[in-house]
Design a protein around this motif. Structure first.
Motif, PDB file in Angstrom:
ATOM      1  N   ASN A 134       0.829  -1.204   0.000  1.00 17.34           N
ATOM      2  CA  ASN A 134       0.000   0.000   0.000  1.00 17.34           C
ATOM      3  C   ASN A 134       0.865   1.256   0.000  1.00 17.34           C
ATOM      4  OD1 ASN A 134      -2.498  -1.175  -0.080  1.00 17.34           O
ATOM      5  ND2 ASN A 134      -2.862  -1.093   2.122  1.00 17.34           N
ATOM      6  N   LEU A 135       1.890   1.258   0.845  1.00 18.81           N
ATOM      7  CA  LEU A 135       2.789   2.415   0.900  1.00 18.81           C
ATOM      8  C   LEU A 135       3.539   2.591  -0.411  1.00 18.81           C
ATOM      9  CD1 LEU A 135       4.236   1.933   4.497  1.00 18.81           C
ATOM     10  CD2 LEU A 135       2.586   3.650   3.760  1.00 18.81           C
ATOM     11  N   LEU A 136       3.970   1.472  -0.983  1.00 16.54           N
ATOM     12  CA  LEU A 136       4.708   1.551  -2.244  1.00 16.54           C
ATOM     13  C   LEU A 136       3.809   2.066  -3.361  1.00 16.54           C
ATOM     14  CD1 LEU A 136       7.497   0.883  -3.467  1.00 16.54           C
ATOM     15  CD2 LEU A 136       6.544  -1.312  -4.182  1.00 16.54           C
ATOM     16  N   ILE A 137       2.559   1.598  -3.395  1.00 15.86           N
ATOM     17  CA  ILE A 137       1.607   2.069  -4.406  1.00 15.86           C
ATOM     18  C   ILE A 137       1.366   3.566  -4.252  1.00 15.86           C
ATOM     19  CG2 ILE A 137      -0.813   1.956  -5.122  1.00 15.86           C
ATOM     20  CD1 ILE A 137      -0.702  -1.065  -4.491  1.00 15.86           C
ATOM     21  N   SER A 138       1.192   4.005  -2.998  1.00 17.78           N
ATOM     22  CA  SER A 138       0.960   5.428  -2.753  1.00 17.78           C
ATOM     23  C   SER A 138       2.147   6.256  -3.215  1.00 17.78           C
ATOM     24  CB  SER A 138       0.693   5.665  -1.258  1.00 17.78           C
ATOM     25  OG  SER A 138      -0.466   4.963  -0.842  1.00 17.78           O
ATOM     26  N   THR A 139       3.355   5.780  -2.903  1.00 19.43           N
ATOM     27  CA  THR A 139       4.563   6.493  -3.315  1.00 19.43           C
ATOM     28  C   THR A 139       4.667   6.545  -4.837  1.00 19.43           C
ATOM     29  OG1 THR A 139       5.703   5.796  -1.300  1.00 19.43           O
ATOM     30  CG2 THR A 139       7.076   6.544  -3.128  1.00 19.43           C
ATOM     31  N   ALA A 140       4.384   5.420  -5.488  1.00 23.74           N
ATOM     32  CA  ALA A 140       4.483   5.366  -6.947  1.00 23.74           C
ATOM     33  C   ALA A 140       3.482   6.310  -7.605  1.00 23.74           C
ATOM     34  CB  ALA A 140       4.261   3.931  -7.429  1.00 23.74           C
ATOM     35  N   LEU A 141       2.246   6.332  -7.099  1.00 23.54           N
ATOM     36  CA  LEU A 141       1.238   7.224  -7.674  1.00 23.54           C
ATOM     37  C   LEU A 141       1.617   8.690  -7.478  1.00 23.54           C
ATOM     38  CD1 LEU A 141      -2.028   5.375  -6.572  1.00 23.54           C
ATOM     39  CD2 LEU A 141      -1.095   5.538  -8.886  1.00 23.54           C
ATOM     40  N   ALA A 142       2.127   9.005  -6.272  1.00 16.67           N
ATOM     41  CA  ALA A 142       2.531  10.385  -6.019  1.00 16.67           C
ATOM     42  C   ALA A 142       3.692  10.794  -6.922  1.00 16.67           C
ATOM     43  CB  ALA A 142       2.922  10.549  -4.543  1.00 16.67           C
ATOM     44  N   ALA A 143       4.635   9.871  -7.146  1.00 17.84           N
ATOM     45  CA  ALA A 143       5.795  10.191  -7.981  1.00 17.84           C
ATOM     46  C   ALA A 143       5.409  10.338  -9.449  1.00 17.84           C
ATOM     47  CB  ALA A 143       6.858   9.101  -7.820  1.00 17.84           C
ATOM     48  N   ARG A 144       4.445   9.540  -9.913  1.00 17.54           N
ATOM     49  CA  ARG A 144       4.090   9.533 -11.330  1.00 17.54           C
ATOM     50  C   ARG A 144       3.164  10.692 -11.701  1.00 17.54           C
ATOM     51  NH1 ARG A 144       4.381   4.703 -14.537  1.00 17.54           N
ATOM     52  NH2 ARG A 144       5.591   3.063 -13.516  1.00 17.54           N
ATOM     53  N   PHE A 145       2.186  10.978 -10.847  1.00 14.28           N
ATOM     54  CA  PHE A 145       1.091  11.846 -11.278  1.00 14.28           C
ATOM     55  C   PHE A 145       0.995  13.182 -10.544  1.00 14.28           C
ATOM     56  CE2 PHE A 145      -0.555   7.404 -11.910  1.00 14.28           C
ATOM     57  CZ  PHE A 145      -0.456   7.411 -13.294  1.00 14.28           C
ATOM     58  N   LEU A 146       1.750  13.364  -9.475  1.00 17.07           N
ATOM     59  CA  LEU A 146       1.593  14.584  -8.688  1.00 17.07           C
ATOM     60  C   LEU A 146       2.815  15.483  -8.802  1.00 17.07           C
ATOM     61  CD1 LEU A 146      -0.083  13.096  -5.476  1.00 17.07           C
ATOM     62  CD2 LEU A 146      -1.176  14.128  -7.469  1.00 17.07           C
ATOM     63  N   ASP A 147       2.636  16.717  -8.336  1.00 16.74           N
ATOM     64  CA  ASP A 147       3.699  17.706  -8.429  1.00 16.74           C
ATOM     65  C   ASP A 147       4.860  17.355  -7.512  1.00 16.74           C
ATOM     66  OD1 ASP A 147       2.159  19.140 -10.209  1.00 16.74           O
ATOM     67  OD2 ASP A 147       1.269  20.410  -8.642  1.00 16.74           O
ATOM     68  N   GLU A 148       5.983  18.003  -7.778  1.00 13.59           N
ATOM     69  CA  GLU A 148       7.172  17.794  -6.959  1.00 13.59           C
ATOM     70  C   GLU A 148       6.876  18.159  -5.504  1.00 13.59           C
ATOM     71  OE1 GLU A 148      11.248  18.584  -8.567  1.00 13.59           O
ATOM     72  OE2 GLU A 148      11.128  20.242  -7.123  1.00 13.59           O
ATOM     73  N   GLY A 149       7.360  17.331  -4.603  1.00 20.84           N
ATOM     74  CA  GLY A 149       7.127  17.549  -3.176  1.00 20.84           C
ATOM     75  C   GLY A 149       6.032  16.687  -2.608  1.00 20.84           C
ATOM     76  N   ALA A 150       5.181  16.090  -3.455  1.00 25.50           N
ATOM     77  CA  ALA A 150       4.057  15.300  -2.951  1.00 25.50           C
ATOM     78  C   ALA A 150       4.532  14.103  -2.130  1.00 25.50           C
ATOM     79  CB  ALA A 150       3.186  14.828  -4.118  1.00 25.50           C
ATOM     80  N   VAL A 151       5.586  13.435  -2.592  1.00 24.90           N
ATOM     81  CA  VAL A 151       6.119  12.282  -1.846  1.00 24.90           C
ATOM     82  C   VAL A 151       6.567  12.723  -0.457  1.00 24.90           C
ATOM     83  CG1 VAL A 151       7.973  10.566  -1.779  1.00 24.90           C
ATOM     84  CG2 VAL A 151       6.792  11.045  -3.934  1.00 24.90           C
ATOM     85  N   SER A 152       7.240  13.856  -0.382  1.00 25.46           N
ATOM     86  CA  SER A 152       7.724  14.356   0.907  1.00 25.46           C
ATOM     87  C   SER A 152       6.572  14.780   1.815  1.00 25.46           C
ATOM     88  CB  SER A 152       8.669  15.535   0.687  1.00 25.46           C
ATOM     89  OG  SER A 152       9.780  15.160  -0.089  1.00 25.46           O
TER      90      SER A 152
END
Length: 528
Positions: free
Chosen positions: A256-274
């Motif tokens: 679940n955490l990995l999926i969330s990280t991957a989606l944030a990295a692929r589709f969201l603006d810079e900083g979303a992962v952080s």
């Protein structure tokens, strides 16, 4: 008393590790911020952490420790203690002989294949360019040796836990946070990218420190493992067979955490992962201190009562555990949700962590907090299965929650951005908690007793009173969050203290038991 002493030891060291982790996050926010470098480091750190949680500290420990401990238990049944320890040590050496070459090969392959692995996880950061992808690949190669070292730490820690030396293994996570703090204070480099690169290197150095610490602890306990020629003995094959299902169960949350990280990295603006990372770290604090602590104490209690054919007492203890964690977690969730912005600003907003980062992180924290009671309930409901030697059903329900998380993230990410990911995670947690309760209830293994049913509305009334006070106080506190550290600390302390006093007063007025009374009742019925 031995169990109580061990629980106190593990809990105390866990608390110290959480505090050190919080200090690390504050320094990370100050020196690295929530931009490209922070995103690259957090994704690079996620990969070895994923495999660590899946196998090294999750599935491996769950399978290895019982098998090793059973060999020691034979000595208590009449065999010589030294002979039994020799048999257990021989089993550990067989495991080490197979584990070490597999880990060496896996680490070598992952370091070589870092580029395609990171690209598969992030999609190459389509909106950020090649620089961010290159940084993440470099950081991954620097941090990935941590997996090899922490896997060996888990082996030695399992041995020490089996012979009753809990403190050495419980102190290992503290070494990780201390090492990373030292890295942030002494190796800041020229800008946030250099500091993040230093953190990736210090992750592997932390693994070395943990390995040396556990090795020294084993030598002090007269545990010396020899390297042998790898052999797939019957016991090793049995261990590998047990690791598979355990990895699936442990992997649901991690995936679940990995999926969330991957989606944030692929589709969201810079900083979303952080932003998601910092919010989740705060949300995990009550989970670690409340849910894991109560769940760890509940499992042996229920197992003992069920072994004595006293199912009503086991159900009573589980009801008291639910009452206790809700008493502690509901106000924590309300406070994190309502006062998210002053909390984030007071703790993190300095240096490279800007006001916009505080707002984005606070929104994610408010969403995560909606699922906090569910996460804690999962820790308290799961012993109802494990105490009855049912490990399959929690795995099935965890996988179901993983699918719910994926679907919810894909739906909510578009209208709500990174907040949608946090909402999807909270929703999946509630689905998992409800499913665990429903199956236990259907089997007749858990019935909410009249005392818990009376307590629930009183808990909600007390939380509502605290929430109202926080809503009124937050606008008064926010202006002080832009001041110096003393002003921030004082304002946050007053805000938290005010909410806590109102909650306890409302709980008392509604006739809800105090924490001390709950603990007394829990202990008294558990001894019957």
């Amino acid at each position: 008393m031995n169990l109580l002493r061990a629980t106190a030891t593990i809990g105390g060291l866990t608390l110290l590790s959480r505090i050190a982790g919080f200090v690390r996050d504050v320094l990370m926010a100050r020196f690295v911020g929530a931009g490209m470098a922070a995103d690259a480091f957090l994704i690079a750190f996620r990969l070895p952490n994923l495999f660590r949680a899946l196998f090294a500290e999750g599935a491996f420990s769950a399978a290895f420790v019982p098998m090793f401990a059973r060999r020691l238990g034979k000595a208590e049944a009449g065999e010589e203690a030294r002979e039994a320890l020799g048999l257990a040590r021989s089993f550990a050496e067989d495991v080490l002989s197979v584990l070490l070459p597999v880990l060496l090969v896996f680490n070598f392959v992952m370091i070589l294949a870092a580029a395609p692995v990171v690209w598969a996880l992030t999609g190459g950061f389509p909106d950020a360019g090649a620089e961010k992808l290159g940084l993440t690949i470099d950081f991954t190669r620097l941090a990935f040796p941590y997996l090899l070292l922490i896997s060996l730490v888990s082996l030695m820690g399992g041995i020490l836990n089996s012979i009753g030396r809990f403190w050495a293994n419980a102190a290992a996570p503290l070494l990780l946070n201390i090492t990373l703090i030292i890295g942030l204070l002494t190796f800041q480099g020229d800008g946030d990218i250099a500091t993040a690169r230093g953190q990736a290197l210090f992750v592997s150095l932390a693994g070395i420190a943990q390995f040396l610490w556990l090795l020294w602890s084993c030598l002090r306990a007269d545990i010396r493992l020899r390297l042998r020629r790898p052999r797939l003995t019957a016991d090793v094959r049995r261990l590998l067979a047990l690791i598979g299902p355990a990895a699936l169960g442990a992997g649901a949350v991690q995936i679940n955490l990995l999926i969330s990280t991957a989606l944030a990295a692929r589709f969201l603006d810079e900083g979303a992962v952080s932003h998601l990372y910092y919010a989740d770290r705060l949300n995990q604090l009550p989970l670690g201190l409340i849910g894991i602590g109560v769940g760890t104490a509940l499992l042996p209690t229920m197992s003992r009562l069920l072994g004595a054919d006293d199912a009503p007492a086991a159900i009573h203890n589980q009801n008291r555990a639910i009452e206790l964690v809700l008493f502690l977690t509901l106000p924590a969730a309300a406070a994190l949700g309502i006062a998210a912005l002053p909390i984030i600003r007071g703790l993190f907003e300095q240096g490279r962590f800007l006001s916009a980062d505080s707002i984005a992180t606070a929104r994610a924290l408010s969403a995560f907090a909606l699922g906090l009671p569910a996460y804690v309930l999962i820790k308290v409901l799961t012993p109802g299965y494990h105490a009855r030697q049912d490990t399959r059903m929690p795995v099935k329900l965890a996988v179901m929650s993983m699918l719910v998380n994926l679907v919810a993230n894909l739906i909510l990410i578009w209208p709500f951005g990174h907040v949608g990911i946090a909402l999807g995670t909270a929703l999946a947690a509630w689905v998992n908690a409800f499913a665990l309760w429903w199956v236990l209830r259907r089997r007749g293994h858990l019935t909410l007793d009249p005392r818990l049913c009376r307590a629930l509305p009183r808990l909600l009334i007390a939380c509502a009173a605290m929430a109202l006070v926080l809503v009124l106080l937050v606008p008064l506190v926010l202006p002080h969050m832009s001041g110096g550290l003393p002003a921030r600390s004082l304002a946050l302390a007053l805000l938290i203290a005010s909410g806590g006093v109102v909650y306890l007063a409302a709980a008392r007025l509604t006739g809800l038991f105090t924490l001390a009374e709950l603990k007394t009742q829990f202990s008294r019925r558990g001894k019957r």
